[in-house]
Write an enzyme that holds these catalytic residues in place. Structure first.
Site, PDB file in Angstrom:
ATOM      1  NE  ARG A  45      -2.864   0.620   3.387  1.00 32.05           N
ATOM      2  CZ  ARG A  45      -2.289   0.683   4.609  1.00 32.05           C
ATOM      3  NH1 ARG A  45      -1.480   2.085   4.585  1.00 32.05           N
ATOM      4  NH2 ARG A  45      -1.905   0.149   5.563  1.00 32.05           N
ATOM      5  CE1 TYR A  97     -16.960  10.841 -15.683  1.00 34.10           C
ATOM      6  CE2 TYR A  97     -16.669  11.011 -13.236  1.00 34.10           C
ATOM      7  CZ  TYR A  97     -16.897  10.099 -14.561  1.00 34.10           C
ATOM      8  OH  TYR A  97     -17.133   8.716 -14.592  1.00 34.10           O
ATOM      9  CG  ASP A 169     -10.226  15.499 -14.648  1.00 37.44           C
ATOM     10  OD1 ASP A 169      -9.676  15.127 -15.566  1.00 37.44           O
ATOM     11  OD2 ASP A 169     -11.307  14.889 -14.278  1.00 37.44           O
ATOM     12  CE  LYS A 194     -13.226   7.601 -18.413  1.00 37.67           C
ATOM     13  NZ  LYS A 194     -13.586   9.040 -17.470  1.00 37.67           N
TER      14      LYS A 194
HETATM   15  C1  PLP Z   1     -14.049   9.220 -16.303  1.00 39.82           C
HETATM   16  C2  PLP Z   1     -13.680  10.609 -15.640  1.00 39.82           C
HETATM   17  C3  PLP Z   1     -13.425  10.766 -14.193  1.00 39.82           C
HETATM   18  C4  PLP Z   1     -13.543   9.319 -13.497  1.00 39.82           C
HETATM   19  O1  PLP Z   1     -12.399   8.495 -13.491  1.00 39.82           O
HETATM   20  P1  PLP Z   1     -12.936   7.069 -13.350  1.00 39.82           P
HETATM   21  O2  PLP Z   1     -11.564   6.209 -13.484  1.00 39.82           O
HETATM   22  O3  PLP Z   1     -13.897   6.422 -13.939  1.00 39.82           O
HETATM   23  O4  PLP Z   1     -13.105   6.751 -11.679  1.00 39.82           O
HETATM   24  C5  PLP Z   1     -13.062  12.000 -13.820  1.00 39.82           C
HETATM   25  N1  PLP Z   1     -12.704  12.776 -14.578  1.00 39.82           N
HETATM   26  C6  PLP Z   1     -12.972  12.682 -15.932  1.00 39.82           C
HETATM   27  C7  PLP Z   1     -12.955  13.930 -16.977  1.00 39.82           C
HETATM   28  C8  PLP Z   1     -13.600  11.669 -16.536  1.00 39.82           C
HETATM   29  O5  PLP Z   1     -13.795  11.441 -17.942  1.00 39.82           O
END
Ligand code: PLP
Length: 380
Positions: A45, A97, A169, A194
């Protein structure tokens, strides 16, 4: 080292003891100590060599001091917000998001954090939202699903002038397209599920800090909260990242062709794409991004059925998520943004009939032919 080389050789790219050119998957929960307190790793961890490899890699790619890998993008974002305490105030972009909005609205508010939601393209609104107890500005660019562009450098400067953290982000762009830390941001977060993972086979999150001091704070919280990325997933993510540049080049060239096609299509009323020269964010996108990304949203002409349109596609896959090899299409109002109250959603500009397309790396001829056949069915 240039970015495309860093993808392959950045961070830790081979195993020191064996020479493996692919970092081994270290499936160990604990590590033998020869002397108390002198081991590099103690417990997985707190630190794992496979995870460390991808953490160092993302820090290199984003040009930050420290990188951290989490079990999901949401785990990464949640951990970042534990930097703040009850009574603190955070300015948040209005088009974040859906899961981030849910976290803020139903979890963090309950824990005593307060938020002001603003359109971060409006620098005056950002400035005006700052209070005595404000600690950070959190935003996304391009946003989801309207692909609006915020001036990272300008917002990071406002944050710095007020001694606030700027947190970006960077999921929709990836570091191939933009590097918020280079533009002045303090923290970058990714849903690596993504573009970074890229293959629709992984859920992961990454955080990079501009400074080592901030890195220590995030590292402490990562260990305290424990929402870490497992060794198998860390390896898979590093493998995915290696082809980021190749994928992004094809994603972007396909997206440009599809934008031109949609923009000229009589059954399309409106297209949202940062690379649209008629878009008010175009000049900023051009300055801040290396390419315009591969996300396109569009509205059909009034009366045309968006649901039928996406359901009739054969190559382009009807699914949530984005940044995958496969082109993915969805109707935000019914899918990714279904949890946002309708009036709030419409007020942000997300119409019921809006369609969001994540352009994949298939042959462009097949993608256009697929769109063509689905448009044809609408008119019959
Ligand atoms: C998908 C997404 C998230 C969340 O991520 P997860 O891996 O699904 O928990 C956060 N910000 C954006 C812009 C996203 O597209």
């Amino acid at each position: 080292m240039k970015f495309n080389t860093q993808l392959i050789h950045g961070g830790i790219s081979f195993d020191e003891t064996t020479g493996d050119v692919s970092v081994p998957i270290h499936m160990a929960s604990t590590f033998k100590q020869h002397k108390i307190g002198e081991s590099k790793y103690e417990y997985s961890r707190s630190g794992n060599p496979t995870r460390e490899a991808v953490e160092k890699l993302i820090a290199d790619l984003e040009e930050g001091a420290s990188g951290f890998a989490f079990a999901s993008g949401s785990a990464a974002i949640s951990t970042i917000f534990t930097l703040f305490s009850s009574g603190d105030h955070i300015v948040v972009g209005n088009d974040v998001y859906g899961g981030t909005f849910r976290l803020i609205d139903s979890v963090l508010k309950r824990q005593g954090l307060t938020f002001t939601i603003v359109d971060t393209r409006d620098l005056e609104a950002v400035e005006n939202a700052i209070q005595n107890n404000t600690k950070a500005i959190y935003f996304e660019t391009p946003t989801n699903p309207l692909l609006r562009i915020t001036d990272i450098q300008a917002v990071a400067k406002i944050a710095a002038d007020h001694h606030l953290l700027s947190i970006v982000d960077n999921t929709f762009a990836s570091p191939y397209i933009q590097k918020p830390i280079v533009l002045g941001a303090d923290i970058v977060v990714h849903s690596a599920s993504k573009y970074l993972g890229g293959h629709s086979d992984l859920i992961a999150g990454l955080v990079v800090t501009k400074t080592a001091e901030l890195g220590q704070k995030i590292g402490y919280l990562q260990n305290a909260i424990g929402a870490i990325l497992a060794p198998q997933e860390s390896w898979l993510l590093q493998r995915g990242i290696k082809t980021l540049a190749l994928r992004m080049q094809r994603h972007q060239s396909n997206a440009q062709t599809i934008f031109d096609y949609l923009n000229a299509h009589p059954q399309v009323a409106r297209v949202y794409f940062p690379g649209d020269p008629n878009n008010s964010d175009y000049a900023l996108a051009k300055k801040q991004m290396h390419g315009f990304g591969a996300m396109i949203s569009f509205e059909l002409q009034a009366g045309l059925n968006a649901e039928a349109f996406v359901e009739n596609l054969k190559v382009i896959t009807l699914a949530e998520s984005l940044g995958a090899l496969e082109s993915l299409i969805e109707v935000p109002a019914k899918m990714t943004h279904g949890a946002i109250p309708r009036d709030v959603r419409i007020a942000t500009g997300i119409q019921d009939e809006l369609i969001r397309l994540s352009v994949g790396i298939e042959d462009i001829d097949d993608l256009i032919a697929d769109l063509d056949q689905s448009f044809d069915q609408l008119s019959h």
